[in-house]
Write an enzyme that holds these catalytic residues in place. Structure first.
Site, PDB file in Angstrom:
ATOM      1  CG  ASP A 120      -1.977  -1.061   1.192  1.00 20.17           C
ATOM      2  OD1 ASP A 120      -2.383  -1.459   0.084  1.00 20.17           O
ATOM      3  OD2 ASP A 120      -2.414  -1.498   2.272  1.00 20.17           O
ATOM      4  CG  ASP A 136      -6.523  -1.466  -1.733  1.00 16.67           C
ATOM      5  OD1 ASP A 136      -6.741  -2.689  -1.863  1.00 16.67           O
ATOM      6  OD2 ASP A 136      -5.646  -1.011  -0.977  1.00 16.67           O
TER       7      ASP A 136
END
Length: 172
Positions: A120, A136
């Site tokens: 991330d 995402d």
């Protein structure tokens, strides 16, 4: 045979979207890992490296086996439902939403299997939102679109195929 290609051809966008996700994660890993956060828009958006061993909002931390199994089953289910979507322009939003969700799921699944974590790197500063990645974004946009079209665009009987095992015979 033409019917099969109409269903499978759009699925070719999935590898492209997954590749885009993987390239952004590779870039984040090579340029951000071990580095200070990189502000893209001061006090709004920054790139910040994180190896997430959990799922959304760091739930199920360290439960990679469970997350890999769950994601694989959900992706398989969504692929089956994708094939069952009736043909026609009317169902294009449904096709698009599932393609986005499937692409995002596969992108993060690749990370979990290959690395044991998901990279991330996008951080939205004003609301202190958890860090996320391109996959995402696909899942979030796909789910938002799916909710909108299911609640406001399609009539109840147009969604019957979602709850059946066989494809609907009267396609639009």
């Amino acid at each position: 045979m033409k019917h099969i290609w109409k269903k499978l051809l759009p699925l070719l966008t999935v590898p492209f979207l997954v590749l885009l996700d993987q390239l952004t994660k590779a870039a984040a890993g090579s340029r951000l890992k071990g580095q200070p956060d990189y502000p893209l828009l001061a006090d709004i958006l920054e790139f910040s490296y994180l190896e997430n061993t959990g799922a959304a909002f760091s739930s199920f931390l360290g439960k990679q086996g469970f997350l890999i199994t769950l994601t694989s089953l959900v992706m398989l289910f969504l692929l089956v439902k994708y094939v069952q979507i009736p043909e026609g322009k009317h169902y294009l939003p449904m096709h698009l939403s599932l393609l986005l969700i499937i692409s995002g799921g596969i992108g993060n699944l690749i990370d979990r299997v290959a690395n044991g974590y998901v990279i991330d790197f996008i951080y939205f500063v004003p609301i202190d939102f958890p860090k996320f990645n391109v996959a995402d974004c696909y899942v979030t946009v796909g789910m938002a679109l799916l909710c909108i079209v299911c609640f406001f665009y399609y009539k109840d009987d147009e969604l019957d195929f979602l709850f059946s095992i066989k494809p609907k015979s009267g396609n639009r």
